[in-house]
Structure formats: C-alpha cells, structure tokens
Design a protein around this motif. Structure first.
Motif, PDB file in Angstrom:
ATOM      1  N   ILE A  80       0.831  -1.199   0.000  1.00 34.69           N
ATOM      2  CA  ILE A  80       0.000   0.000   0.000  1.00 34.69           C
ATOM      3  C   ILE A  80       0.872   1.259   0.000  1.00 34.69           C
ATOM      4  O   ILE A  80       1.810   1.368   0.790  1.00 34.69           O
ATOM      5  N   ASN A  81       0.537   2.197  -0.880  1.00 40.18           N
ATOM      6  CA  ASN A  81       1.198   3.504  -0.908  1.00 40.18           C
ATOM      7  C   ASN A  81       0.292   4.515  -0.217  1.00 40.18           C
ATOM      8  O   ASN A  81      -0.848   4.730  -0.638  1.00 40.18           O
ATOM      9  N   CYS A  82       0.784   5.143   0.846  1.00 39.90           N
ATOM     10  CA  CYS A  82      -0.019   6.099   1.623  1.00 39.90           C
ATOM     11  C   CYS A  82       0.607   7.483   1.657  1.00 39.90           C
ATOM     12  O   CYS A  82       0.559   8.171   2.688  1.00 39.90           O
ATOM     13  N   ASP A  83       1.191   7.916   0.557  1.00 41.79           N
ATOM     14  CA  ASP A  83       1.824   9.233   0.515  1.00 41.79           C
ATOM     15  C   ASP A  83       0.825  10.367   0.736  1.00 41.79           C
ATOM     16  O   ASP A  83       1.197  11.455   1.186  1.00 41.79           O
ATOM     17  N   ASP A  84      -0.459  10.140   0.412  1.00 46.13           N
ATOM     18  CA  ASP A  84      -1.481  11.163   0.595  1.00 46.13           C
ATOM     19  C   ASP A  84      -2.460  10.786   1.702  1.00 46.13           C
ATOM     20  O   ASP A  84      -3.631  11.184   1.681  1.00 46.13           O
ATOM     21  N   GLU A  85      -1.978  10.058   2.666  1.00 43.88           N
ATOM     22  CA  GLU A  85      -2.809   9.563   3.766  1.00 43.88           C
ATOM     23  C   GLU A  85      -3.414  10.706   4.579  1.00 43.88           C
ATOM     24  O   GLU A  85      -2.769  11.717   4.848  1.00 43.88           O
ATOM     25  N   HIS A  86      -4.660  10.543   4.968  1.00 41.63           N
ATOM     26  CA  HIS A  86      -5.313  11.554   5.808  1.00 41.63           C
ATOM     27  C   HIS A  86      -6.420  10.897   6.623  1.00 41.63           C
ATOM     28  O   HIS A  86      -6.929   9.836   6.271  1.00 41.63           O
ATOM     29  N   LEU A  87      -6.767  11.543   7.737  1.00 43.24           N
ATOM     30  CA  LEU A  87      -7.855  11.064   8.573  1.00 43.24           C
ATOM     31  C   LEU A  87      -9.180  11.651   8.105  1.00 43.24           C
ATOM     32  O   LEU A  87      -9.223  12.707   7.468  1.00 43.24           O
ATOM     33  N   ASP A  88     -10.248  10.955   8.435  1.00 40.62           N
ATOM     34  CA  ASP A  88     -11.579  11.451   8.150  1.00 40.62           C
ATOM     35  C   ASP A  88     -11.970  12.406   9.282  1.00 40.62           C
ATOM     36  O   ASP A  88     -12.341  11.971  10.377  1.00 40.62           O
ATOM     37  N   THR A  89     -11.839  13.703   9.048  1.00 39.69           N
ATOM     38  CA  THR A  89     -12.058  14.691  10.096  1.00 39.69           C
ATOM     39  C   THR A  89     -13.081  15.741   9.665  1.00 39.69           C
ATOM     40  O   THR A  89     -13.410  15.850   8.477  1.00 39.69           O
ATOM     41  N   LEU A  90     -13.546  16.498  10.638  1.00 41.23           N
ATOM     42  CA  LEU A  90     -14.413  17.631  10.361  1.00 41.23           C
ATOM     43  C   LEU A  90     -13.598  18.914  10.470  1.00 41.23           C
ATOM     44  O   LEU A  90     -12.876  19.113  11.447  1.00 41.23           O
ATOM     45  N   LYS A  91     -13.718  19.778   9.494  1.00 41.11           N
ATOM     46  CA  LYS A  91     -12.976  21.046   9.508  1.00 41.11           C
ATOM     47  C   LYS A  91     -13.639  22.048  10.446  1.00 41.11           C
ATOM     48  O   LYS A  91     -14.865  22.210  10.450  1.00 41.11           O
ATOM     49  N   ILE A  92     -12.820  22.705  11.248  1.00 41.87           N
ATOM     50  CA  ILE A  92     -13.301  23.785  12.097  1.00 41.87           C
ATOM     51  C   ILE A  92     -13.703  24.960  11.212  1.00 41.87           C
ATOM     52  O   ILE A  92     -13.021  25.283  10.235  1.00 41.87           O
ATOM     53  N   TYR A 116     -14.144  12.878  18.924  1.00 39.46           N
ATOM     54  CA  TYR A 116     -14.289  13.819  17.817  1.00 39.46           C
ATOM     55  C   TYR A 116     -12.918  14.139  17.235  1.00 39.46           C
ATOM     56  O   TYR A 116     -12.005  14.541  17.959  1.00 39.46           O
ATOM     57  N   TRP A 117     -12.766  13.941  15.916  1.00 35.12           N
ATOM     58  CA  TRP A 117     -11.530  14.275  15.214  1.00 35.12           C
ATOM     59  C   TRP A 117     -11.777  15.522  14.366  1.00 35.12           C
ATOM     60  O   TRP A 117     -12.701  15.555  13.544  1.00 35.12           O
ATOM     61  N   LEU A 118     -10.953  16.542  14.572  1.00 35.09           N
ATOM     62  CA  LEU A 118     -11.122  17.808  13.869  1.00 35.09           C
ATOM     63  C   LEU A 118      -9.867  18.189  13.100  1.00 35.09           C
ATOM     64  O   LEU A 118      -8.761  17.786  13.451  1.00 35.09           O
ATOM     65  N   SER A 119     -10.068  18.986  12.070  1.00 35.55           N
ATOM     66  CA  SER A 119      -8.965  19.595  11.325  1.00 35.55           C
ATOM     67  C   SER A 119      -8.959  21.092  11.612  1.00 35.55           C
ATOM     68  O   SER A 119     -10.006  21.747  11.510  1.00 35.55           O
ATOM     69  N   PRO A 120      -7.799  21.681  11.998  1.00 35.97           N
ATOM     70  CA  PRO A 120      -7.751  23.108  12.378  1.00 35.97           C
ATOM     71  C   PRO A 120      -8.222  24.068  11.303  1.00 35.97           C
ATOM     72  O   PRO A 120      -8.715  25.151  11.592  1.00 35.97           O
ATOM     73  N   ASN A 121      -8.008  23.686  10.039  1.00 32.55           N
ATOM     74  CA  ASN A 121      -8.474  24.521   8.921  1.00 32.55           C
ATOM     75  C   ASN A 121      -7.910  25.943   8.996  1.00 32.55           C
ATOM     76  O   ASN A 121      -8.605  26.921   8.706  1.00 32.55           O
ATOM     77  N   ASP A 122      -6.647  26.052   9.417  1.00 35.53           N
ATOM     78  CA  ASP A 122      -5.909  27.325   9.498  1.00 35.53           C
ATOM     79  C   ASP A 122      -6.370  28.259  10.619  1.00 35.53           C
ATOM     80  O   ASP A 122      -5.920  29.414  10.687  1.00 35.53           O
ATOM     81  N   PHE A 123      -7.235  27.779  11.495  1.00 38.46           N
ATOM     82  CA  PHE A 123      -7.609  28.595  12.653  1.00 38.46           C
ATOM     83  C   PHE A 123      -6.532  28.489  13.731  1.00 38.46           C
ATOM     84  O   PHE A 123      -5.885  27.445  13.884  1.00 38.46           O
ATOM     85  N   HIS A 124      -6.355  29.569  14.473  1.00 33.63           N
ATOM     86  CA  HIS A 124      -5.321  29.617  15.508  1.00 33.63           C
ATOM     87  C   HIS A 124      -5.856  29.279  16.896  1.00 33.63           C
ATOM     88  O   HIS A 124      -5.090  29.054  17.823  1.00 33.63           O
ATOM     89  N   GLN A 125      -7.187  29.264  17.004  1.00 35.37           N
ATOM     90  CA  GLN A 125      -7.791  28.968  18.294  1.00 35.37           C
ATOM     91  C   GLN A 125      -9.160  28.332  18.069  1.00 35.37           C
ATOM     92  O   GLN A 125      -9.819  28.577  17.059  1.00 35.37           O
ATOM     93  N   ILE A 126      -9.574  27.522  19.019  1.00 29.52           N
ATOM     94  CA  ILE A 126     -10.888  26.890  18.938  1.00 29.52           C
ATOM     95  C   ILE A 126     -11.595  27.038  20.278  1.00 29.52           C
ATOM     96  O   ILE A 126     -10.978  26.959  21.340  1.00 29.52           O
ATOM     97  N   MET A 127     -12.901  27.272  20.193  1.00 27.64           N
ATOM     98  CA  MET A 127     -13.738  27.284  21.383  1.00 27.64           C
ATOM     99  C   MET A 127     -14.553  25.998  21.400  1.00 27.64           C
ATOM    100  O   MET A 127     -15.196  25.640  20.402  1.00 27.64           O
ATOM    101  N   ILE A 128     -14.520  25.290  22.525  1.00 33.13           N
ATOM    102  CA  ILE A 128     -15.267  24.041  22.673  1.00 33.13           C
ATOM    103  C   ILE A 128     -16.208  24.198  23.869  1.00 33.13           C
ATOM    104  O   ILE A 128     -15.771  24.532  24.975  1.00 33.13           O
TER     105      ILE A 128
END
Length: 256
Positions: free
Chosen positions: A152-164, A178-190
């Motif tokens: 298996i070649n996984c050079d473009d491997e990624h997780l199934d996440t939700l973008k902030i 919950y798996w999240l992607s930062p989407n270029d944000f510098h901070q998150i409120m949870i």
C-alpha cells in the motif's frame, strides 16, 4: 501534481504487471483455465476494475467452509507506522472487523504488519482497496498465498475529520470521540451542554500523528479556549473518564 504523477506511475506499473497480479489473486491453474474470459482485463491499469471483474465473474475465492484463523499482511511503502496503523485499523473497523491483533511487525525500508483474526472469509480485497483509497492510500499489489499480502502507498494519507469553521456548530458522536482539522484557525472554542459534566481530554497531533500536546482536565468544564499551534494537523476531543460525561455532544467554533 504530486498525486497525479504517483497515480500515473502506479497505473503504468500495474499495466505492466496485471497478468502477474491476476495470477497472484486467483492462482496459475485458474488463470490458465479462464484465460479467454480474462482477456479484457489483462492490460487493465486499474486494480479496482480488475478486482471488480474478477469478483463479478466469480473468480475471487474468499470464503471458507467454517471460520478459521487468518493472518493478512500489510506492507506500507510510506513507512509511517503510527499513521499507517491508525488508517489500517479504522478501515478494518469500517468493514466490520473489530477483534484482531498484530502478531508480527517490522520497520525497515517499509512498515510491515501481520494481523491475526478469526473469520469466515478473507478480507474482501475489493472492499478493502476501495475503502482505504478514501483515506488517501492506494493498494499497489495484492498477493494471495496461504494469506493475503497487500502492498500500500499512503503518501497522501489523511484522517476522516471535520474542519473547524468560523460559526458555531454542534457535533454529536455516539462513540464520544471527535476528530477535527484546524483549517488554518489559531484557536478553537469548545463548549458542552449545561446538563453535562465534561472532563476534557484533548490531543493535538502533527501531520504524521505525532503528539504535540495533551490537555487533560480533572475538573468538569463547560467551555475551553484552546490555542492551536501552526504545526497542528489533527485534534482529538474526548473525555478523561467516560463518553457519558458529555453524551449530549459538543459545540465548536474556530477563532482566527
């Protein structure tokens, strides 16, 4: 562009070796017996289409008379053991396999892992190939001996996440992870429901799933503001003790 060249090179390689790949999957004897039937896929460049053809024509023999122990092997050419294992286990879970464990692991030029599981059939190679492809991985070779061996070649491997995103959204996951992607944000409120008692356990990962930071709270929290470092690629949110502590879900919002 990089992905295009990878796919092109893999297609050319598969085209050159498709006869051998088919022989590896169904055996020399069956290949010779059904040689005329197999002619349409002898030069096929897509492994998925080859597997679909073999399956539709009843040439993939994966079922047993009764359940038995099998030992599938997976060879990852990208050699990223943490991420590769996470992807592999996630794919197997999605295919209905939950009870398995590694019996042999090697980390040389490639990352190689052999699992042990009890099943009434081999892992369906077509379903496996299609599912892991959704995670950015490409199966380049399958050999069937006593057990299946996947390369298996996984050079473009990624997780199934939700973008902030910038607006507040509610998430509800029965598993409490919950798996999240930062989407270029510098901070998150949870934020959690006022009826829950959430004891945060939050892990920040880089692109290779190396841990950057762990935030664990021993006191219940309603709202957390979390700084996201530039190298963070993934965020996992759960509870320190039990998913029941925040069973009503969470609210998240990206802050620039």
């Amino acid at each position: 562009m990089k992905k295009f060249f990878i796919l092109l090179s893999l297609a050319l390689l598969l085209n050159a070796n498709n006869v051998q790949i088919i022989k590896n999957l169904i055996g020399e004897e069956k290949f010779n017996t059904y040689n005329e039937l197999l002619k349409p896929v002898l030069n096929e460049t897509s492994l998925v289409k080859t597997l679909e053809f073999l399956q539709n024509n009843g040439l993939l023999d994966i079922f047993f008379d009764k359940p038995k122990i099998i030992h599938p092997t997976f060879i990852f050419t990208s050699n990223n053991p943490i991420f590769n294992t996470k992807t592999l286990y996630s794919v197997l879970n999605s295919l209905g396999y939950y009870y398995f464990y590694p019996v042999k692991i090697s980390k040389n030029q490639n990352y190689k892992i052999t699992l042990e599981m009890k099943s009434a059939h081999y892992i369906d190679p077509l379903l496996f190939t299609k599912t892991i492809q959704q995670r950015g991985c490409i199966v380049t070779s399958i050999i069937k001996k006593q057990n299946y061996i996947y390369t298996i070649n996984c050079d473009d491997e990624h997780l199934d996440t939700l973008k902030i995103v910038k607006k507040t959204i509610k998430l509800l996951n029965a598993k409490g992870i919950y798996w999240l992607s930062p989407n270029d944000f510098h901070q998150i409120m949870i934020t959690t429901s006022k009826y829950d008692n959430w004891y945060p356990y939050i892990v920040l990962y880089d692109k290779n799933l190396n841990i950057l930071n762990i935030i664990a709270k021993l006191n219940p929290q309603k709202t957390i503001y979390l700084n996201i470092p530039p190298e963070c690629k993934y965020i996992k949110i759960t509870d320190n003790f039990s998913k029941e502590n925040f069973k009503r879900g969470i609210y998240i919002k990206g802050i620039e």
